[in-house]
Design a protein around this motif. Structure first.
Motif, PDB file in Angstrom:
ATOM      1  N   TYR A 137      10.737  -6.833   7.207  1.00  0.00           N
ATOM      2  CA  TYR A 137      11.594  -7.836   8.006  1.00  0.00           C
ATOM      3  C   TYR A 137      11.013  -8.464   9.154  1.00  0.00           C
ATOM      4  O   TYR A 137      10.854  -7.112  10.290  1.00  0.00           O
ATOM      5  CB  TYR A 137      13.134  -7.248   8.151  1.00  0.00           C
ATOM      6  CG  TYR A 137      14.118  -8.162   9.118  1.00  0.00           C
ATOM      7  CD1 TYR A 137      14.576  -9.286   8.636  1.00  0.00           C
ATOM      8  CD2 TYR A 137      14.147  -8.040  10.444  1.00  0.00           C
ATOM      9  CE1 TYR A 137      15.548 -10.183   9.252  1.00  0.00           C
ATOM     10  CE2 TYR A 137      14.906  -8.951  11.238  1.00  0.00           C
ATOM     11  CZ  TYR A 137      15.530  -9.874  10.820  1.00  0.00           C
ATOM     12  OH  TYR A 137      16.277 -10.829  11.515  1.00  0.00           O
ATOM     13  N   LEU A 138      10.549  -9.446   9.404  1.00  0.00           N
ATOM     14  CA  LEU A 138      10.155 -10.078  10.693  1.00  0.00           C
ATOM     15  C   LEU A 138      10.673 -10.882  11.292  1.00  0.00           C
ATOM     16  O   LEU A 138      11.146 -11.998  10.578  1.00  0.00           O
ATOM     17  CB  LEU A 138       8.698 -10.478  10.374  1.00  0.00           C
ATOM     18  CG  LEU A 138       7.413  -9.496   9.911  1.00  0.00           C
ATOM     19  CD1 LEU A 138       6.424 -10.469   9.178  1.00  0.00           C
ATOM     20  CD2 LEU A 138       6.827  -8.817  11.112  1.00  0.00           C
ATOM     21  N   ARG A 139      11.167 -10.631  12.703  1.00  0.00           N
ATOM     22  CA  ARG A 139      11.802 -11.612  13.589  1.00  0.00           C
ATOM     23  C   ARG A 139      10.782 -12.245  14.231  1.00  0.00           C
ATOM     24  O   ARG A 139      10.337 -11.601  15.354  1.00  0.00           O
ATOM     25  CB  ARG A 139      12.861 -11.027  14.162  1.00  0.00           C
ATOM     26  CG  ARG A 139      13.818 -12.110  14.975  1.00  0.00           C
ATOM     27  CD  ARG A 139      15.195 -11.304  15.465  1.00  0.00           C
ATOM     28  NE  ARG A 139      15.843 -12.259  16.061  1.00  0.00           N
ATOM     29  CZ  ARG A 139      15.920 -12.444  17.344  1.00  0.00           C
ATOM     30  NH1 ARG A 139      15.014 -12.256  18.180  1.00  0.00           N
ATOM     31  NH2 ARG A 139      16.734 -13.485  17.997  1.00  0.00           N
ATOM     32  N   TYR A 140      10.686 -13.396  14.339  1.00  0.00           N
ATOM     33  CA  TYR A 140       9.757 -14.282  15.333  1.00  0.00           C
ATOM     34  C   TYR A 140      10.394 -15.053  16.138  1.00  0.00           C
ATOM     35  O   TYR A 140      11.324 -15.602  16.113  1.00  0.00           O
ATOM     36  CB  TYR A 140       8.690 -15.065  14.502  1.00  0.00           C
ATOM     37  CG  TYR A 140       7.855 -14.490  13.678  1.00  0.00           C
ATOM     38  CD1 TYR A 140       6.557 -14.020  13.957  1.00  0.00           C
ATOM     39  CD2 TYR A 140       8.116 -14.332  12.181  1.00  0.00           C
ATOM     40  CE1 TYR A 140       5.721 -13.490  12.967  1.00  0.00           C
ATOM     41  CE2 TYR A 140       7.301 -13.829  11.338  1.00  0.00           C
ATOM     42  CZ  TYR A 140       6.235 -13.529  11.563  1.00  0.00           C
ATOM     43  OH  TYR A 140       5.100 -12.952  10.756  1.00  0.00           O
ATOM     44  N   ILE A 141       9.853 -14.885  17.628  1.00  0.00           N
ATOM     45  CA  ILE A 141      10.111 -15.992  18.515  1.00  0.00           C
ATOM     46  C   ILE A 141       8.996 -16.949  18.452  1.00  0.00           C
ATOM     47  O   ILE A 141       7.882 -16.407  18.778  1.00  0.00           O
ATOM     48  CB  ILE A 141      10.340 -15.331  19.911  1.00  0.00           C
ATOM     49  CG1 ILE A 141      11.515 -14.119  20.030  1.00  0.00           C
ATOM     50  CG2 ILE A 141      10.750 -16.341  20.950  1.00  0.00           C
ATOM     51  CD1 ILE A 141      12.832 -14.678  19.442  1.00  0.00           C
ATOM     52  N   ILE A 142       9.283 -18.153  18.380  1.00  0.00           N
ATOM     53  CA  ILE A 142       8.292 -19.111  18.262  1.00  0.00           C
ATOM     54  C   ILE A 142       8.514 -20.165  19.069  1.00  0.00           C
ATOM     55  O   ILE A 142       9.394 -20.447  19.579  1.00  0.00           O
ATOM     56  CB  ILE A 142       8.037 -19.637  16.853  1.00  0.00           C
ATOM     57  CG1 ILE A 142       9.362 -20.359  16.105  1.00  0.00           C
ATOM     58  CG2 ILE A 142       7.740 -18.648  15.549  1.00  0.00           C
ATOM     59  CD1 ILE A 142       9.342 -21.052  15.084  1.00  0.00           C
ATOM     60  N   ASP A 143       7.377 -20.866  19.210  1.00  0.00           N
ATOM     61  CA  ASP A 143       7.315 -22.172  20.118  1.00  0.00           C
ATOM     62  C   ASP A 143       7.870 -23.278  19.387  1.00  0.00           C
ATOM     63  O   ASP A 143       7.614 -23.660  18.150  1.00  0.00           O
ATOM     64  CB  ASP A 143       5.939 -22.749  20.258  1.00  0.00           C
ATOM     65  CG  ASP A 143       5.660 -23.841  21.481  1.00  0.00           C
ATOM     66  OD1 ASP A 143       6.730 -24.332  21.417  1.00  0.00           O
ATOM     67  OD2 ASP A 143       4.673 -24.106  21.616  1.00  0.00           O
ATOM     68  N   PRO A 144       9.324 -23.629  19.816  1.00  0.00           N
ATOM     69  CA  PRO A 144      10.027 -24.677  19.021  1.00  0.00           C
ATOM     70  C   PRO A 144       9.045 -26.284  19.045  1.00  0.00           C
ATOM     71  O   PRO A 144       9.749 -27.073  17.993  1.00  0.00           O
ATOM     72  CB  PRO A 144      11.020 -24.828  19.707  1.00  0.00           C
ATOM     73  CG  PRO A 144      10.964 -24.439  21.065  1.00  0.00           C
ATOM     74  CD  PRO A 144       9.842 -23.309  20.810  1.00  0.00           C
ATOM     75  N   TYR A 145       8.152 -26.458  19.576  1.00  0.00           N
ATOM     76  CA  TYR A 145       7.404 -27.452  19.628  1.00  0.00           C
ATOM     77  C   TYR A 145       6.416 -27.629  18.707  1.00  0.00           C
ATOM     78  O   TYR A 145       5.329 -28.529  18.434  1.00  0.00           O
ATOM     79  CB  TYR A 145       6.903 -27.959  20.793  1.00  0.00           C
ATOM     80  CG  TYR A 145       7.901 -28.265  21.883  1.00  0.00           C
ATOM     81  CD1 TYR A 145       8.819 -29.402  21.883  1.00  0.00           C
ATOM     82  CD2 TYR A 145       8.288 -27.236  22.827  1.00  0.00           C
ATOM     83  CE1 TYR A 145       9.986 -29.746  22.634  1.00  0.00           C
ATOM     84  CE2 TYR A 145       9.312 -27.452  23.762  1.00  0.00           C
ATOM     85  CZ  TYR A 145      10.189 -28.733  23.517  1.00  0.00           C
ATOM     86  OH  TYR A 145      11.177 -28.795  24.362  1.00  0.00           O
ATOM     87  N   GLN A 146       6.104 -26.126  18.018  1.00  0.00           N
ATOM     88  CA  GLN A 146       5.099 -26.042  17.031  1.00  0.00           C
ATOM     89  C   GLN A 146       5.796 -25.386  15.675  1.00  0.00           C
ATOM     90  O   GLN A 146       4.901 -24.623  14.919  1.00  0.00           O
ATOM     91  CB  GLN A 146       3.903 -25.139  17.754  1.00  0.00           C
ATOM     92  CG  GLN A 146       3.221 -25.586  18.776  1.00  0.00           C
ATOM     93  CD  GLN A 146       2.115 -24.766  19.112  1.00  0.00           C
ATOM     94  OE1 GLN A 146       1.181 -24.746  18.201  1.00  0.00           O
ATOM     95  NE2 GLN A 146       1.953 -23.942  20.194  1.00  0.00           N
ATOM     96  N   LEU A 147       6.746 -26.062  15.268  1.00  0.00           N
ATOM     97  CA  LEU A 147       7.214 -25.592  13.864  1.00  0.00           C
ATOM     98  C   LEU A 147       6.168 -25.636  12.987  1.00  0.00           C
ATOM     99  O   LEU A 147       6.163 -24.813  11.824  1.00  0.00           O
ATOM    100  CB  LEU A 147       8.603 -26.242  13.838  1.00  0.00           C
ATOM    101  CG  LEU A 147       9.672 -25.752  14.825  1.00  0.00           C
ATOM    102  CD1 LEU A 147      11.062 -26.583  14.556  1.00  0.00           C
ATOM    103  CD2 LEU A 147       9.933 -24.406  14.843  1.00  0.00           C
ATOM    104  N   ALA A 148       5.732 -26.991  12.769  1.00  0.00           N
ATOM    105  CA  ALA A 148       4.868 -27.158  11.570  1.00  0.00           C
ATOM    106  C   ALA A 148       3.686 -26.422  11.610  1.00  0.00           C
ATOM    107  O   ALA A 148       3.290 -25.866  10.552  1.00  0.00           O
ATOM    108  CB  ALA A 148       4.458 -28.849  11.766  1.00  0.00           C
ATOM    109  N   GLU A 149       3.146 -25.809  12.570  1.00  0.00           N
ATOM    110  CA  GLU A 149       2.051 -25.097  12.656  1.00  0.00           C
ATOM    111  C   GLU A 149       2.368 -23.632  12.292  1.00  0.00           C
ATOM    112  O   GLU A 149       1.892 -22.916  11.594  1.00  0.00           O
ATOM    113  CB  GLU A 149       1.339 -24.689  14.080  1.00  0.00           C
ATOM    114  CG  GLU A 149       0.829 -26.084  14.519  1.00  0.00           C
ATOM    115  CD  GLU A 149       1.654 -27.343  15.207  1.00  0.00           C
ATOM    116  OE1 GLU A 149       1.195 -28.198  15.483  1.00  0.00           O
ATOM    117  OE2 GLU A 149       2.924 -27.263  15.032  1.00  0.00           O
TER     118      GLU A 149
END
Length: 108
Positions: free
Chosen positions: A5-17
């Protein structure tokens, strides 16, 4: 069986990437004998949290995948894409064993 199980914190302006990154990894996990259960993108709630889950028959099979992924050109390209685009802020990895409704627990 073991499920990662991986939980990522991501840049919300790069969802497509990030979604493209997920599309790269799904067949790669399967190439090394895993079963990918998908990437889960933000919808309601937090706009910067994404999840992924995939299973291997055992922890040893997962560790073999990890070792081999560092030498595989397609995996290296996926790692490079993430490093270049910088859409992953952080992540945490946990392992689980499934329990099924028939009273059995997967062995792993």
């Amino acid at each position: 069986m073991i499920t990662c199980y991986l939980r990522y914190i991501i840049d919300p302006y790069q969802l497509a990437e990030f979604e493209q990154y997920g599309r790269l990894w799904i067949p790669l996990v399967e190439k090394f004998g895993g079963t990918h259960h998908g990437y889960f993108m933000p919808s309601e709630g937090h706009s910067n949290v994404a999840l992924a889950m995939f299973s291997f028959p055992s922890l040893a099979a997962y560790e073999d995948y990890r070792t081999r992924s560092f030498e595989d050109p397609e995996c290296q390209a996926a790692f490079a894409y993430a490093a270049e685009k910088r859409f992953i802020v952080s992540y945490e990895r946990s392992f689980f064993r499934p329990v099924f409704g028939d009273g059995e627990t997967a062995k792993g």
